[in-house]
Design a protein around this motif. Structure first.
Motif, PDB file in Angstrom:
ATOM      1  N   ASP A 195       0.851  -1.182   0.000  1.00  0.00           N
ATOM      2  CA  ASP A 195       0.000   0.000   0.000  1.00  0.00           C
ATOM      3  C   ASP A 195       0.893   1.239   0.000  1.00  0.00           C
ATOM      4  O   ASP A 195       2.125   1.136  -0.035  1.00  0.00           O
ATOM      5  CB  ASP A 195      -0.962  -0.008   1.195  1.00  0.00           C
ATOM      6  CG  ASP A 195      -0.244  -0.047   2.545  1.00  0.00           C
ATOM      7  OD1 ASP A 195       0.902   0.445   2.633  1.00  0.00           O
ATOM      8  OD2 ASP A 195      -0.833  -0.569   3.507  1.00  0.00           O
ATOM      9  N   GLU A 196       0.292   2.412   0.039  1.00  0.00           N
ATOM     10  CA  GLU A 196       1.066   3.654  -0.096  1.00  0.00           C
ATOM     11  C   GLU A 196       2.090   3.812   1.020  1.00  0.00           C
ATOM     12  O   GLU A 196       3.232   4.200   0.785  1.00  0.00           O
ATOM     13  CB  GLU A 196       0.117   4.853  -0.115  1.00  0.00           C
ATOM     14  CG  GLU A 196       0.827   6.178  -0.361  1.00  0.00           C
ATOM     15  CD  GLU A 196      -0.137   7.348  -0.476  1.00  0.00           C
ATOM     16  OE1 GLU A 196       0.314   8.493  -0.609  1.00  0.00           O
ATOM     17  OE2 GLU A 196      -1.365   7.110  -0.432  1.00  0.00           O
ATOM     18  N   ASP A 197       1.694   3.486   2.235  1.00  0.00           N
ATOM     19  CA  ASP A 197       2.617   3.616   3.365  1.00  0.00           C
ATOM     20  C   ASP A 197       3.777   2.646   3.237  1.00  0.00           C
ATOM     21  O   ASP A 197       4.939   3.002   3.460  1.00  0.00           O
ATOM     22  CB  ASP A 197       1.867   3.370   4.681  1.00  0.00           C
ATOM     23  CG  ASP A 197       2.786   3.492   5.885  1.00  0.00           C
ATOM     24  OD1 ASP A 197       3.312   4.592   6.121  1.00  0.00           O
ATOM     25  OD2 ASP A 197       2.997   2.472   6.577  1.00  0.00           O
ATOM     26  N   LEU A 199       4.919   1.410   0.502  1.00  0.00           N
ATOM     27  CA  LEU A 199       5.723   1.833  -0.637  1.00  0.00           C
ATOM     28  C   LEU A 199       6.715   2.915  -0.222  1.00  0.00           C
ATOM     29  O   LEU A 199       7.898   2.873  -0.585  1.00  0.00           O
ATOM     30  CB  LEU A 199       4.808   2.342  -1.747  1.00  0.00           C
ATOM     31  CG  LEU A 199       5.437   2.592  -3.117  1.00  0.00           C
ATOM     32  CD1 LEU A 199       6.017   1.313  -3.685  1.00  0.00           C
ATOM     33  CD2 LEU A 199       4.390   3.161  -4.073  1.00  0.00           C
ATOM     34  N   LEU A 200       6.252   3.873   0.567  1.00  0.00           N
ATOM     35  CA  LEU A 200       7.129   4.946   1.046  1.00  0.00           C
ATOM     36  C   LEU A 200       8.214   4.384   1.958  1.00  0.00           C
ATOM     37  O   LEU A 200       9.373   4.797   1.890  1.00  0.00           O
ATOM     38  CB  LEU A 200       6.313   6.007   1.784  1.00  0.00           C
ATOM     39  CG  LEU A 200       5.363   6.841   0.921  1.00  0.00           C
ATOM     40  CD1 LEU A 200       4.502   7.750   1.795  1.00  0.00           C
ATOM     41  CD2 LEU A 200       6.152   7.681  -0.087  1.00  0.00           C
ATOM     42  N   ALA A 239       6.081   1.236  -8.481  1.00  0.00           N
ATOM     43  CA  ALA A 239       4.615   1.251  -8.423  1.00  0.00           C
ATOM     44  C   ALA A 239       4.138  -0.068  -7.847  1.00  0.00           C
ATOM     45  O   ALA A 239       4.664  -1.132  -8.190  1.00  0.00           O
ATOM     46  CB  ALA A 239       4.027   1.476  -9.811  1.00  0.00           C
ATOM     47  N   GLN A 241       0.499  -2.098  -5.734  1.00  0.00           N
ATOM     48  CA  GLN A 241      -0.807  -2.094  -5.092  1.00  0.00           C
ATOM     49  C   GLN A 241      -0.981  -3.417  -4.357  1.00  0.00           C
ATOM     50  O   GLN A 241      -0.532  -4.469  -4.840  1.00  0.00           O
ATOM     51  CB  GLN A 241      -1.933  -1.925  -6.120  1.00  0.00           C
ATOM     52  CG  GLN A 241      -2.005  -0.536  -6.721  1.00  0.00           C
ATOM     53  CD  GLN A 241      -3.231  -0.373  -7.609  1.00  0.00           C
ATOM     54  OE1 GLN A 241      -4.034  -1.281  -7.750  1.00  0.00           O
ATOM     55  NE2 GLN A 241      -3.364   0.800  -8.200  1.00  0.00           N
ATOM     56  N   THR A 246       4.286  -5.726  -7.686  1.00  0.00           N
ATOM     57  CA  THR A 246       5.107  -4.511  -7.702  1.00  0.00           C
ATOM     58  C   THR A 246       5.844  -4.407  -9.035  1.00  0.00           C
ATOM     59  O   THR A 246       6.270  -5.418  -9.599  1.00  0.00           O
ATOM     60  CB  THR A 246       6.127  -4.543  -6.541  1.00  0.00           C
ATOM     61  OG1 THR A 246       5.407  -4.635  -5.300  1.00  0.00           O
ATOM     62  CG2 THR A 246       6.996  -3.288  -6.533  1.00  0.00           C
TER      63      THR A 246
END
Length: 264
Positions: A195-197, A199-200, A239, A241, A246
């Motif tokens: 997820d976005e977190d 990924l960061l 990228a 999800q 990935t």
């Protein structure tokens, strides 16, 4: 006489100052090299501690009856894992310090490099029960880049993809030219994704979910990939999800652009 003496003292200082600067730089380089060697020597035993502590924490070989022992093992794993992250960052920092200065750009057969890198990691894929595939598009141009660092980028990304893809999954490395003449190399997996977190955190050098091979790896290395890509005049993007895998992409500018970006 005092003024003259002061002036002579001032004239002498630049030479001494230059010697001091050289001495400080040599000491700094020696210190950095020593820290790097020490970090390298510590990485293997601490990795072993992390892996053993994880096995005990998860009680894979049988239950730990005493709750205090379970707590101790959890503490050991957490602290050893933190030490391993610090060591990896020290190692990465040393490489990053040298990256731009030590590049040796030459013409690279892009397809040959991609296939050779995938072939080298094929045994790892087979051991993990994964299918590793290569796809090369027509008209793939040669690269003008540093072959050692480009291979390091690909090995790092492929290793991460193999480590975080569950058994029975697939990892694809593809290379093709885009309409603007740039060379695009992508590593795509069908693992659990992020997820976005997450990924960061991955881009900061930390994977927040465990690898599928039980190694306890932390996914360190994406910051290094980004830095080495930039040093070679390329762009790195990631990228992902949850549940959809990935995709890591490195886009190399045409050789003329790369040469211009490196010009003094």
């Amino acid at each position: 006489m005092t003024n003259n003496g002061y002036q002579l003292e001032q004239k002498d200082r630049p030479a001494d100052s230059r010697c001091d600067v050289v001495a400080r730089e040599e000491a700094k380089s020696l210190c950095s090299s020593t820290v790097h060697e020490l970090a390298h020597e510590l990485k293997t035993p601490i990795s072993a501690i992390v892996a053993a502590a994880e096995i005990m924490r998860d009680e894979r070989l049988g239950p730990l009856a005493n709750e205090r022992y379970r707590g101790y093992v959890g503490d050991i794993h957490e602290n050893a894992a933190q030490m391993l992250k610090l060591i990896d960052r020290l190692l990465a920092r040393r490489i990053l310090e040298q990256a731009s200065d030590e590049l040796e750009p030459v013409e690279i057969d892009t397809e040959a490099l991609v296939r050779a890198t995938a072939s080298a990691l094929q045994p790892l894929a087979e051991q993990a029960g994964l299918k590793l595939q290569v796809s090369v598009g027509p008209g793939l141009p040669t690269l003008v880049a540093d072959p050692t660092s480009v291979r390091q980028i690909l090995v790092n990304l492929l290793t991460n993809a193999l480590k975080f893809t569950p058994r029975g999954g697939e990892v694809l490395i593809e290379a093709h030219p885009d309409p603007s003449g740039r060379t695009v190399i992508a590593i795509i997996d069908n693992g659990g994704g992020m997820d976005e977190d997450q990924l960061l955190r991955a881009l900061d050098g930390v994977r927040s979910h465990p690898p599928t091979d039980g190694s306890g790896g932390s996914g360190i290395g994406l910051r290094l990939v980004k830095a080495l890509s930039q040093a070679n005049g390329a762009e790195f993007s990631l990228a992902s999800q949850p549940g959809q895998g990935t995709r890591a992409t490195i886009t190399f500018n045409p050789a003329t652009h790369w040469a211009a970006s490196r010009a003094p």
